[in-house]
Write a protein that holds these residues in place. Structure first.
Motif, mmCIF file in Angstrom:
data_model
loop_
_atom_site.group_PDB
_atom_site.id
_atom_site.type_symbol
_atom_site.label_atom_id
_atom_site.label_comp_id
_atom_site.label_asym_id
_atom_site.label_seq_id
_atom_site.Cartn_x
_atom_site.Cartn_y
_atom_site.Cartn_z
ATOM 1 N N VAL A 161 73.438 61.778 71.908
ATOM 2 C CA VAL A 161 74.671 61.602 72.672
ATOM 3 C C VAL A 161 75.864 62.143 71.900
ATOM 4 N N ARG A 162 75.936 61.822 70.633
ATOM 5 C CA ARG A 162 77.068 62.276 69.817
ATOM 6 C C ARG A 162 77.133 63.797 69.778
ATOM 7 N N TYR A 163 75.975 64.443 69.581
ATOM 8 C CA TYR A 163 75.956 65.903 69.512
ATOM 9 C C TYR A 163 76.271 66.515 70.868
ATOM 10 N N PHE A 164 75.655 66.000 71.922
ATOM 11 C CA PHE A 164 75.861 66.552 73.259
ATOM 12 C C PHE A 164 77.337 66.484 73.642
ATOM 13 N N VAL A 165 77.954 65.327 73.465
ATOM 14 C CA VAL A 165 79.349 65.155 73.863
ATOM 15 C C VAL A 165 80.264 66.006 72.995
ATOM 16 N N GLU A 166 80.048 66.000 71.695
ATOM 17 C CA GLU A 166 80.887 66.793 70.785
ATOM 18 C C GLU A 166 80.805 68.277 71.125
ATOM 19 N N THR A 167 79.618 68.746 71.471
ATOM 20 C CA THR A 167 79.413 70.173 71.727
ATOM 21 C C THR A 167 79.961 70.612 73.075
ATOM 22 N N LEU A 168 79.906 69.734 74.084
ATOM 23 C CA LEU A 168 80.248 70.146 75.439
ATOM 24 C C LEU A 168 81.552 69.549 75.959
ATOM 25 N N ASP A 170 84.430 70.442 75.562
ATOM 26 C CA ASP A 170 85.415 71.454 75.935
ATOM 27 C C ASP A 170 85.190 71.978 77.355
ATOM 28 N N CYS A 171 84.097 71.568 78.013
ATOM 29 C CA CYS A 171 83.825 72.015 79.384
ATOM 30 C C CYS A 171 84.787 71.300 80.340
ATOM 31 N N ARG A 172 85.631 72.065 80.991
ATOM 32 C CA ARG A 172 86.708 71.477 81.782
ATOM 33 C C ARG A 172 86.207 70.794 83.049
ATOM 34 N N ALA A 173 85.016 71.134 83.498
ATOM 35 C CA ALA A 173 84.495 70.506 84.718
ATOM 36 C C ALA A 173 84.097 69.050 84.489
ATOM 37 N N ILE A 174 83.812 68.667 83.255
ATOM 38 C CA ILE A 174 83.319 67.312 82.983
ATOM 39 C C ILE A 174 84.467 66.321 83.111
ATOM 40 N N ALA A 175 84.306 65.379 84.038
ATOM 41 C CA ALA A 175 85.337 64.375 84.304
ATOM 42 C C ALA A 175 85.050 63.052 83.609
ATOM 43 N N ALA A 176 83.780 62.739 83.351
ATOM 44 C CA ALA A 176 83.413 61.450 82.762
ATOM 45 C C ALA A 176 82.021 61.540 82.177
ATOM 46 N N ILE A 202 75.643 53.347 72.528
ATOM 47 C CA ILE A 202 75.799 54.601 73.261
ATOM 48 C C ILE A 202 77.263 54.849 73.598
ATOM 49 N N SER A 203 77.980 53.825 74.059
ATOM 50 C CA SER A 203 79.400 53.991 74.382
ATOM 51 C C SER A 203 80.205 54.392 73.154
ATOM 52 N N SER A 204 79.912 53.763 72.027
ATOM 53 C CA SER A 204 80.645 54.089 70.797
ATOM 54 C C SER A 204 80.393 55.521 70.371
ATOM 55 N N ALA A 205 79.150 55.981 70.515
ATOM 56 C CA ALA A 205 78.843 57.375 70.174
ATOM 57 C C ALA A 205 79.634 58.335 71.060
ATOM 58 N N ILE A 206 79.750 58.006 72.344
ATOM 59 C CA ILE A 206 80.534 58.850 73.257
ATOM 60 C C ILE A 206 81.992 58.865 72.833
ATOM 61 N N LEU A 208 83.458 58.168 69.988
ATOM 62 C CA LEU A 208 83.739 58.836 68.722
ATOM 63 C C LEU A 208 83.822 60.345 68.905
ATOM 64 N N ALA A 209 82.975 60.872 69.780
ATOM 65 C CA ALA A 209 82.960 62.318 70.000
ATOM 66 C C ALA A 209 84.037 62.760 70.978
ATOM 67 N N ASP A 210 84.376 61.904 71.936
ATOM 68 C CA ASP A 210 85.366 62.264 72.958
ATOM 69 C C ASP A 210 86.164 61.020 73.321
ATOM 70 N N PRO A 211 87.322 60.819 72.695
ATOM 71 C CA PRO A 211 88.123 59.625 72.971
ATOM 72 C C PRO A 211 88.969 59.723 74.234
ATOM 73 N N VAL A 212 88.814 60.778 75.012
ATOM 74 C CA VAL A 212 89.696 61.019 76.155
ATOM 75 C C VAL A 212 89.048 60.625 77.474
ATOM 76 N N ARG A 213 87.825 61.086 77.716
ATOM 77 C CA ARG A 213 87.207 60.855 79.019
ATOM 78 C C ARG A 213 86.673 59.427 79.130
ATOM 79 N N PRO A 214 86.698 58.857 80.353
ATOM 80 C CA PRO A 214 86.171 57.505 80.537
ATOM 81 C C PRO A 214 84.644 57.476 80.469
ATOM 82 N N VAL A 215 84.124 56.302 80.145
ATOM 83 C CA VAL A 215 82.682 56.064 80.061
ATOM 84 C C VAL A 215 82.266 55.214 81.256
#
Length: 647
Positions: A161-168, A170-176, A202-206, A208-215
């Protein structure tokens, strides 16, 4: 700020005041769950183009866990673990390798996200997708492992999860980001603590990688008390995620597969369940998966009517958005789960040739209609307190429906939560010896002393103090030999109420509002301080929860008990009607402007007269308007938005 209040500066597409969105869950039409390993960018683009053209705004997509993290555990003597590999190959000495992630799959998902952006579609990404449509999908390393509690499995999920979110991210289509598809189906937990720990990891991993989008929670129903994972709680999901969701399928939700899907009970299923989650969790909630579950359960026309009615009620009751299951039919796929489960093959908005079904036409039309008209919060007139050791969903569902028929709206809370402010409380169908803690009960009685109205109906529940404040003595409780009755000849009430127990009241000082047909009090009102206490000796809500067709024309008018309660509580709506199947929500724009959503919850055209003293109808931004006399005609299973100005 409470611990479950929204913690993000921006909730994105779920934020209050944003347009109600529509969309679907998605697997590629050519491959279903094998879309990532059988990647065909041209076919996926054709899917997205067709969905976008038809009106899909949001898609929930799934990076299938074993495709993206294809780990094999290598062991030695007595299955002693040595290392993880990709098959026989060592994990690469790269960030992706250390996370156990296949970089080819990451690039395929990036391509998918770029295609979604090209066609104006926002994405909700279900990260840990190990459960899908009746089949488990896990990396070879974790086959036959409880992936919700096994420490090694959780470590690798967090890395993925941490790698997937950190890597992607920057994709502007992803809303959450969504925890994953119905992850409460991936294993059995022994306690709420175990699942809280998984969700928090899992939520914490998300975050940490992306503090902007909602979970988003992403869970299957949290309502089934008899399911193995009954320890997975709404409050825990609200604490560990930002957005709650419902998957309100009548087939899988208690008390819903009783009436035809295009009638009132199921017209409100999605809205009632979503409001329960959002109210109890104190976070936004939306309808993440919904569907009629194919032609074996309803025709295409009835499914379209069902969806249209569900959309109107979800929109009116602040459910933020609705996603259908799913984008495409999967009738030609030979692999499981499609080979196993006939129901899974014909659930699409689009057919296999990408032509739209009636449900797609309804979804797209509705999304376009409401895009420019986000609604202010709807008025709530009462707080429904769901007590301990009862069927909270069943009781809450029927309370919601009876209130809608009676012409008012309720807000939910649990009995162990801080008391919400209101002048009108419902404590329906209390049962057992653990109903509500003493300090919460005294808090509620104090609110009545200060002027509130409280209604309690009994399913043989213990409340203390009760007899003094309520003005009745309980003579005895015994097994019922016949249904209870609520009789008030002056009001034309004579309702038969099946009950397991007979609770016999003796009135001491209250006003008897209804008798049981034998001269004994059934519904009693008593002054308490500046407020009123009302007790009913039968569990009206529990009695009706499994009773078929109770909302149809010609059936006993049980909702009239709730009408009487609303009168005693002084509930006065700005706009009223007569027919209980025509429901209204009120949305205050400003002190002088009111939007009213009127919905016909029947499969027949409905005509009724609206009364709005002190208000003048300005127009109908969506749907038909009443005539000069206030007569409104609505087609089956549809609604209208009416704008009033204070006169």
């Amino acid at each position: 700020m409470s611990q479950t209040e929204h913690r993000r500066p921006e909730a994105g597409i779920f934020a209050s005041g944003k347009p109600f969105f529509v969309g679907c869950n998605y697997w590629a039409s050519h491959a279903g769950t094998r879309m990532w390993r059988n990647w065909d960018a041209a076919s996926v683009e054709a899917d997205l183009a067709a969905l976008s053209k038809a009106g899909v705004q949001v898609i929930r997509a799934f990076p299938l866990w074993p495709d993206f993290q294809p780990l094999t555990a290598h062991t030695t003597w007595a299955q002693t673990f040595i290392e993880m590999r990709f098959g026989e190959e060592p994990l690469p000495d790269t960030p992706a390798g250390r996370a156990g992630v296949d970089e080819v799959m990451i690039e395929r998902f990036r391509c998918f996200a770029e295609l979604a952006e090209r066609y104006g579609i926002s994405l909700i990404v279900g990260l840990v997708t190990g459960w899908m449509s009746g089949r488990m999908h896990v990396p070879p390393a974790f086959e036959r492992v409880n992936v919700l509690t096994d420490a090694q499995a959780i470590r690798w999920q967090v890395r993925f999860v941490r790698y997937f979110v950190e890597t992607l991210k920057d994709c502007r289509a992803i809303a959450a980001w969504d925890l994953g598809n119905e992850c409460n189906c991936m294993g059995i937990v022994a306690s709420s603590d175990e699942f809280w720990n998984w969700c928090n990891a899992i939520s914490s991993a998300i975050r940490l990688a992306d503090p902007v989008r909602p979970v988003v929670s992403g869970m299957h129903s949290l309502l089934c008390e008899d399911q193995p994972n009954r320890h997975i709680l709404i409050a825990d999901q609200a604490e560990t995620t930002d957005i709650l969701c419902t998957h309100p399928y009548p087939l899988f939700t208690p008390h819903c597969r009783i009436d035809p899907v295009n009638t009132m009970r199921n017209a409100f299923h999605a809205a009632a369940e979503t409001r329960l989650y959002g109210d109890v969790g104190n976070v936004p909630a939306f309808v993440e998966e919904a569907g009629s579950l194919g032609p074996c359960l309803s025709s295409e026309r009835v499914a379209a009517d069902y969806l249209r009615n569900m959309l109107w009620n979800s929109y009116a009751h602040d459910c933020r958005g609705l996603l259908w299951w799913c984008g495409h039919d999967q009738t030609e796929l030979p692999h499981t789960p499609y080979d196993w489960v006939g129901m899974e093959r014909c659930l699409g908005l689009l057919r296999t040739d990408r032509s739209p079904k009636p449900v797609m036409e309804e979804l797209g039309k509705f999304g376009r209609m409401v895009a420019e008209l986000p609604l202010p919060a709807f008025r709530r007139d009462a707080v429904c307190i769901l007590s301990q050791h009862q069927d909270q969903w069943g009781v809450g569902y029927l309370s919601f429906l009876l209130a809608k028929q009676a012409g008012f709206d309720i807000e939910f809370q649990y009995a162990d939560q801080p008391l919400k402010s209101s002048k009108f409380y419902l404590l329906p169908s209390v049962t057992g010896t653990w109903v509500i803690s003493r300090h919460r009960w005294m808090e509620l009685l104090h609110a009545v002393e200060e002027g509130a109205v409280l209604y309690v109906s009994s399913d043989n529940g213990s409340l203390e103090p009760f007899t003094g404040p309520f003005g009745v003595d309980i003579e005895y409780v015994a097994k019922a030999a016949a249904p209870g009755r609520i009789v008030n000849a002056a009001r034309g009430l004579d309702l038969s109420v099946p009950a397991e127990f007979l609770v016999r009241y003796r009135n001491r000082c209250g006003e008897v509002l209804a008798e049981d047909g034998e001269g004994n009090p059934a519904l009693v009102c008593n002054r308490y301080g500046r407020g009123l206490l009302i007790c009913c000796n039968v569990p009206l809500e529990t009695a009706l929860v499994e009773m078929p067709r109770i909302f149809a024309d010609g059936k006993p008018e049980y909702y009239r008990v709730y009408q009487l309660l609303a009168e005693l509580a002084g509930v006065k709506r700005n706009v009223t009607r007569q027919n209980p199947a025509l429901t209204l929500t009120e949305h205050e724009v400003d002190a002088d402007t009111l939007l009213v959503v009127a919905v016909n919850n029947t499969p027949e055209e409905l005509t009724d007269t609206l009364h709005a003293p002190g208000w003048k109808l300005v127009d109908a931004p969506i749907g038909p308007a009443p005539d000069a006399e206030g007569v409104l005609r609505l087609p089956r299973n549809t609604g209208a938005v009416l704008r009033y100005q204070r006169s």
